[in-house]
Design a protein around this motif. Structure first.
Motif, short mmCIF file in Angstrom:
data_model
loop_
_atom_site.label_atom_id
_atom_site.label_comp_id
_atom_site.label_asym_id
_atom_site.label_seq_id
_atom_site.Cartn_x
_atom_site.Cartn_y
_atom_site.Cartn_z
N LYS A 220 -26.03 -26.07 41.18
CA LYS A 220 -25.78 -25.91 42.62
C LYS A 220 -26.28 -27.14 43.38
O LYS A 220 -25.59 -27.66 44.27
N LYS A 221 -27.44 -27.63 43.01
CA LYS A 221 -27.99 -28.83 43.67
C LYS A 221 -27.09 -30.05 43.47
O LYS A 221 -27.02 -30.93 44.32
N ALA A 222 -26.40 -30.08 42.31
CA ALA A 222 -25.53 -31.22 41.99
C ALA A 222 -24.18 -31.15 42.68
O ALA A 222 -23.37 -32.07 42.56
N GLY A 223 -23.91 -30.04 43.39
CA GLY A 223 -22.65 -29.94 44.12
C GLY A 223 -21.66 -28.94 43.57
O GLY A 223 -20.52 -28.85 44.05
N ILE A 224 -22.05 -28.17 42.54
CA ILE A 224 -21.17 -27.13 42.01
C ILE A 224 -21.10 -25.97 43.00
O ILE A 224 -22.12 -25.49 43.48
N PHE A 225 -19.90 -25.52 43.29
CA PHE A 225 -19.66 -24.43 44.25
C PHE A 225 -19.66 -23.07 43.56
O PHE A 225 -20.21 -22.09 44.06
N SER A 226 -19.02 -23.02 42.37
CA SER A 226 -18.79 -21.74 41.72
C SER A 226 -19.02 -21.86 40.22
O SER A 226 -18.76 -22.92 39.63
N TYR A 227 -19.52 -20.78 39.60
CA TYR A 227 -19.69 -20.77 38.15
C TYR A 227 -18.70 -19.79 37.53
O TYR A 227 -18.55 -18.66 37.99
N ASN A 228 -18.00 -20.27 36.48
CA ASN A 228 -17.02 -19.45 35.79
C ASN A 228 -17.57 -19.03 34.43
O ASN A 228 -17.84 -19.86 33.57
N HIS A 229 -17.75 -17.71 34.28
CA HIS A 229 -18.16 -17.19 32.97
C HIS A 229 -17.51 -15.82 32.82
O HIS A 229 -17.91 -14.85 33.46
N ASN A 230 -16.49 -15.75 32.01
CA ASN A 230 -15.69 -14.53 31.90
C ASN A 230 -16.38 -13.47 31.04
O ASN A 230 -17.00 -13.78 30.02
N LEU A 231 -16.21 -12.21 31.46
CA LEU A 231 -16.64 -11.09 30.60
C LEU A 231 -15.67 -10.91 29.44
O LEU A 231 -16.00 -10.33 28.42
#
Length: 281
Positions: A110-121
């Protein structure tokens, strides 16, 4: 009133050689698949792909790594990629997809500029052990909780057509609803001789569109995105996804399979009266 579609592009920054045994995945070392394998892309190549994604009206740009976990080395590399892309293409919404991850690592993203995390169930908790034995569904669920706690938006979905029952599909979407993801990718499994553990018949277009309608109904506050398998499973009906609950699609290639040529997809969407979203809300 204009119709809007959100486009996202995938950047496969490390490919193949994954030690997990997920039955549906061509990147697993447990399956003999003929895919391009590499450890890390040069940052310059990632930047070239980001530039192309922006040119193709993509709003989301997803940095994807193979492997089970976001370890320290991978974290450092993804943060470096994110900062470089953000500097060059500040309007791209950055998504990271790097496996199971700790709260601390996700905060660094998040600090590096990532907006969203994708990890599928991927599928229901009940069915998951039939398609993977090297990690648990609960570990996947916990990573999603970690991402939310880290202040990241959540991108969480799964794959259909791998032998799951209708009850599994309902259970899977109930679990997604508990997480309330910002975006939920729907993937349709493409049969592959190397993935012989999956013997389910191939989904047809009508089944795929029903899955999308059910997803939109069960996740009313989530943006449904159609990802892998759209072109193969739906063929010339692929743009019907936007009339059946989806409001986002992947433009360009996927992780190990080719997608529709971006210019062709963009022209087709324009012809159908769509404009391209310039912000995620």
């Amino acid at each position: 009133m204009s119709k809007k579609v959100m486009l996202c592009a995938i950047c496969n920054v490390s490919s193949g050689n994954c030690g997990e045994d997920c039955a549906y995945c061509t990147q697993s070392v447990h399956h003999e698949t003929n895919i391009n394998k590499f450890k890390q892309k040069e940052i310059s190549q990632v930047l070239n792909e980001a530039k192309m994604a922006a040119k193709n009206h993509a709003l989301g740009f997803c940095l994807v790594t193979s492997g089970a976990n976001l370890d320290d080395k991978k974290l450092e590399y993804i943060c470096e990629c994110a900062k470089a892309v953000k500097k060059q293409e500040p309007n791209l919404m950055l998504i990271a997809c790097n496996g199971m991850a700790s709260l601390e690592s996700l905060k660094e993203l998040k600090k590096a500029g990532i907006f969203s995390y994708n990890h599928n169930l991927e599928t229901s908790k009940e069915f998951f052990p039939q398609i993977c034995s090297t990690h648990s569904w609960d570990e996947r669920f916990q990573t999603n909780l970690n991402a939310k706690e880290a202040g990241l938006m959540l991108c969480c979905g799964g794959i259909y057509g791998i032998g799951e029952s209708e009850e599994d599909r309902v259970s899977f979407r109930k679990s997604l609803a508990l997480l309330e993801p910002f975006t939920s990718p729907v993937n349709f499994f493409i049969p592959n001789p190397a993935l012989s553990k999956i013997t389910a018949p191939r989904l047809n277009a009508d089944e795929a569109l029903k899955i999308l309608r059910d997803s939109a109904k069960d996740l009313p506050n989530t943006r449904i995105m159609v990802a892998g398998g759209r072109e193969v499973i739906l063929g010339d009906r692929q743009y019907e996804v936007l009339e059946n609950g989806a409001s986002a699609i992947i433009v360009g290639d996927y992780l190990t399979t080719a997608g529709e040529i971006p210019s062709k997809a963009i022209n087709e969407l324009r012809k159908r009266g769509f404009e391209f979203a310039e912000q995620c809300h």
